[in-house]
Design an enzyme around this catalytic site. Structure first.
Site, mmCIF file in Angstrom:
data_model
loop_
_atom_site.group_PDB
_atom_site.id
_atom_site.type_symbol
_atom_site.label_atom_id
_atom_site.label_comp_id
_atom_site.label_asym_id
_atom_site.label_seq_id
_atom_site.Cartn_x
_atom_site.Cartn_y
_atom_site.Cartn_z
ATOM 1 N N TYR B 91 -13.830 -46.216 -39.173
ATOM 2 C CA TYR B 91 -14.895 -46.598 -38.242
ATOM 3 C C TYR B 91 -14.775 -45.865 -36.907
ATOM 4 O O TYR B 91 -15.473 -46.165 -35.961
ATOM 5 C CB TYR B 91 -14.902 -48.120 -38.038
ATOM 6 C CG TYR B 91 -15.172 -48.886 -39.322
ATOM 7 C CD1 TYR B 91 -16.468 -48.969 -39.827
ATOM 8 C CD2 TYR B 91 -14.152 -49.504 -40.034
ATOM 9 C CE1 TYR B 91 -16.731 -49.656 -41.016
ATOM 10 C CE2 TYR B 91 -14.407 -50.190 -41.228
ATOM 11 C CZ TYR B 91 -15.701 -50.266 -41.704
ATOM 12 O OH TYR B 91 -15.966 -50.936 -42.878
ATOM 13 N N TYR B 466 -22.446 -54.714 -41.390
ATOM 14 C CA TYR B 466 -21.761 -55.596 -40.449
ATOM 15 C C TYR B 466 -20.831 -54.836 -39.518
ATOM 16 O O TYR B 466 -20.304 -55.397 -38.558
ATOM 17 C CB TYR B 466 -21.035 -56.718 -41.195
ATOM 18 C CG TYR B 466 -19.675 -56.371 -41.756
ATOM 19 C CD1 TYR B 466 -19.544 -55.647 -42.939
ATOM 20 C CD2 TYR B 466 -18.521 -56.768 -41.101
ATOM 21 C CE1 TYR B 466 -18.305 -55.332 -43.444
ATOM 22 C CE2 TYR B 466 -17.270 -56.453 -41.609
ATOM 23 C CZ TYR B 466 -17.170 -55.726 -42.787
ATOM 24 O OH TYR B 466 -15.938 -55.413 -43.273
ATOM 25 N N ARG B 467 -20.595 -53.560 -39.766
ATOM 26 C CA ARG B 467 -19.840 -52.703 -38.855
ATOM 27 C C ARG B 467 -20.094 -51.270 -39.305
ATOM 28 O O ARG B 467 -20.516 -51.027 -40.426
ATOM 29 C CB ARG B 467 -18.345 -53.043 -38.871
ATOM 30 C CG ARG B 467 -17.623 -52.708 -40.156
ATOM 31 C CD ARG B 467 -16.313 -53.453 -40.376
ATOM 32 N NE ARG B 467 -15.291 -53.142 -39.396
ATOM 33 C CZ ARG B 467 -13.986 -53.443 -39.570
ATOM 34 N NH1 ARG B 467 -13.583 -54.041 -40.683
ATOM 35 N NH2 ARG B 467 -13.102 -53.163 -38.649
#
Lengths: 524, 524
Positions: B91, B466-467
């Site tokens: 991420y 969600y991310r």
């Protein structure tokens, strides 16, 4: 009740505002007679009912009407006090914190928008009451159970937003809110979580947002008018078992907490465990005069007689298990074994299986009731009650300390002691019910003094309340003093950014917008 | 990596800022060489590592130092990008969204402030990693288990704040955060919940505040630097049982979801259930070339050969139960009965009892590991991975729809398909792991195109992530379009009020402060 105008609003501007509101909701739904104001005042007020006077009420029926009213309120600078159904009994009912606020009654927004039996949730407008939802679910034969609070005539969403507590495994209702729609203080409409994507089917299922998660920022809050929300419901179990123990002595609460809390934290006990003192059993049987006909608190000697006479323990522990019979049985055996270490009397056991009738008063099986409201009759006359509600860690040390402290202060004020602890996991909510006759000024004055003392002594010991009556919202906020009241500063900064004219619920939980900060009273 | 200055910051002002930072933390803890910048860049970056370049890093050790750095950053207008340990692998790791931001590395704030074995929680600074906490708990023999994510070398608090997932009953880690201390963007220090009362012992026990509850507003958030937080931990169970099934066919996921989700929602299954596809079993055994030596995605015919050869199902379901043996046994029987309706092969069963050794790689028993990181080696070369992570309702309809959609898009891009679903209750997190060789520009370009397609096609179907990785924070925020991006407007309004100079993590999750909104790129 005579009209009290909002601060710095002239009669002409106020009339113009009401007229504008009428343009949105129709004449019938703007209510501004003396009788209307009475209807939206605090029916349990510890003091004159016009201490927290509404100036009027307006009842929109749609999200668009809420937005329009909020925008007009900004234009006319008339503060609004939104209530879902206005049944926040013991905490102010529908009455506003800031005198002269217009109550925004959301009771007409009472649509059950969705109930999903498989994914076990409902999407509700704020006007949907526990009874409404219960009847809907029974009528449609939907295999879901509610989590209902002690007095069930309020709003499902309103209760959760005010951090209300139920007595099934879903007890901390705010933890089961998921996905909120709110009208912001300037009229914009926001959806939290995955609802920020239009028609996302996981809106009410996944509890986080992308970016900051805002759901609970709208709880006990004046940052928005919640117009719908998702609420997780419990799948109806196939069976259920209640174990019930009378716990003989006051001091037994120590081992009760140290036995039950670890089992609750470990998940052997799923339920939010409610542990009332003996008064809980007497209240439905009569008024205080039936048990003690002299003024002042019932003396300890009489309490002991009553316990004997009615075959009661000082505390009553009921534990309910839910689920497959084999799992329920295994869990119950573990708990019974742990309790047996301290109390040889076995519990009363009561099984329920799918298809069996459900007791109409059984909160622990998700049936709404208003039976506990009988406590308002305890003192006789036009009874009222307030709840003093601190939160303590779920250990005997903290629970016994809290018990002794409250008990002494309440005894010093010569008031009957009616305590309960609700074990929600790592913490216990202690609710001390204080009952009074609204028409006896000396009783009311005594209760107010008592309430002041409870707040300040409890704060001195390091504990805080999780909700409180209108009249004490500021003193309780005052007890949150870390870093020179940093939390209040933070709340106010966000409040001012979202609500520059301060029109939404000024003073709610001690959070005041700039426009009305002078009304907040003296601050520490 | 060469220096990239923050927007509109001159070299002189930047040097002055670093000098001022040095005055707070000492010369050693302001890091601004090319090698330092390399160290804080995205080691898995899908593209050149200087696409999200930090200008420097600063590593405070105390809350006061964090406050001082934040105040200086306001003075010098140098944006900060706080990371707990900077291990947000897949991420963006430690790299900042806004080029030239100074990474605020909280890794030195690594004190375990409190671990309460009875009330089952820890109070941690953000630099405490899963391994640190695990070792502490083992060393001190504390009967608590962690909830660890797939790759356990990150921060406990950081993982929870980023909405990370573990594989015990405490799986949704953000739900178990309780009570946060945060330095606000202008340097003020706030404590949420009951921590707003100094030394309140229920701070990390009761999950609501008095007034609005803010804990999760600091998750995936640029509204504060979290300097400590409470984290609920799971009491060590007395026993545990793992059931493990190989699920033969891809399409079996439908009945698997419809069998497991209701049991999870009803609480028969407590665990966060992780269901990986077959790739999960192959990745630890070798690189892709060991299984398929041609370019492009492994074809379905070869997949079927591999499943046969390694005796694997298309999916692998492992369920773990925790607690008293009798309760575990009862729950397991219910689940085995439900699975038997669809699959005659019984599960492998593996019991664990208090005192037995625990497998060093068992996430589901709270042991941190980095074993799953091996997937970065899958493609060979300097491997990287990104996760495409939408959330869907926990029903076969939604899960199968999501599976087919992602599968087709990933196949169309000729990339190996490695999917998993984690059942967290009413929803499932679908993670699609995308692996690439960082030194093969055409692979990287393909992965980026694929990622764009996944986001837009999934949003078209109505689902959200969600991310996400730094590079797609804006496109994902763009998919939240309800009421013309009302959530983004709301986030920005709060952001601007709390962070007028926009110095804290500008662009985090697509939330940009006014000062840098021009850097946000084109918006829908």
């Amino acid at each position: 009740m005579k009209l009290v105008l909002p601060p710095r609003v002239s009669p002409a501007r106020f009339s113009a505002a009401l007229k504008a509101f009428e343009g949105v909701v129709g004449k019938d739904w703007v209510m501004a007679t003396d009788a209307d104001r009475d209807a939206y005042s605090d029916v349990y007020a510890p003091g004159p009912k016009d201490e927290w006077p509404p100036s009027a009420a307006v009842a929109p029926q749609t999200v668009e009407e809420v937005q329009a009213i909020v925008r007009l309120a900004n234009e006319y600078r008339t503060p609004l006090w939104p209530v879902s159904r206005g049944k926040n009994l013991g905490y102010g009912t529908a009455a506003p914190r800031l005198p002269g606020s217009v109550v925004m009654d959301l009771g007409r927004m009472n649509r059950i928008l969705e109930v999903d039996p498989k994914l076990a949730y409902a999407v509700l407008e704020p006007g949907v009451g526990f009874f409404d939802l219960y009847e809907h679910i029974r009528r449609e034969n939907i295999p879901l159970w509610l989590s209902v609070p002690g007095n069930g005539w309020g709003s499902v969403i309103g209760n959760a937003l005010e951090h209300g507590i139920g007595y099934t495994p879903y007890g901390l209702n705010g933890r089961h809110l998921c996905g909120i729609e709110a009208v912001l203080p300037q009229g914009d409409l926001v959806r939290t979580g995955l609802g920020a994507m239009k028609d996302n089917p996981a809106w009410h299922l996944f509890p986080f947002g992308y970016g900051p998660t805002w759901d609970l920022a709208f709880s006990q809050s004046n940052l928005g008018v919640v117009t719908k929300a998702g609420m997780w419901l419990m799948p109806a179990p196939r069976s259920s078992l209640e174990l019930s123990w009378q716990i003989p002595r006051e001091e037994d609460i120590a081992w009760v907490i140290d036995t039950i809390a670890p089992l609750k934290i470990a998940g052997v006990i799923d339920q939010n465990v409610f542990i009332p003192s003996w008064m809980g059993a007497l209240v439905p049987l009569g008024n205080r005069q039936d048990f003690w006909d002299k003024p002042g608190a019932i003396p300890e000697s009489r309490v002991q007689e009553l316990l004997k006479q009615y075959n009661l323990g000082y505390w009553h522990v009921t534990l309910r298990f839910y689920g497959e019979e084999s799992v329920v049985r295994a869990k119950a055996e573990v708990v019974k074994g742990a309790m047996r270490q301290h109390l040889s009397t076995p519990p009363q056991e009561s099984w329920w299986h799918e298809g069996d009738p459900i007791d109409n008063y059984d909160l622990t099986m998700g049936v709404p009731t208003v039976m506990p409201l009988q406590m308002s009759d305890w003192v006789g006359g036009r009874g009222g009650h307030m709840g003093f509600s601190p939160v303590v860690p779920a250990t005997s040390e903290h629970v016994v300390g809290q018990l002794k402290r409250s008990r002494k202060i309440i005894a010093d004020h010569d008031v009957d002691f009616y305590a309960s602890f609700t074990l929600g996991g790592r913490f216990a909510n202690n609710v001390n019910m204080l009952m009074y006759d609204r028409d006896k000024p000396e009783q009311v004055a005594n209760i107010r003094k008592l309430f002041d003392a409870l707040i300040s002594e409890t704060a001195k010991a390091g504990y805080a309340e999780y909700r409180t009556h209108l009249g004490w919202m500021d003193p309780v906020m005052d007890t949150f003093g870390f870093n020179d009241h940093a939390l209040r500063r933070f709340n106010e900064k966000v409040k001012d950014a979202l609500d520059p004219h301060g029109i939404l619920a000024p003073g709610k939980q001690g959070v005041w917008p700039k426009a009305y900060r002078a009304e907040a009273g003296v601050r520490s």
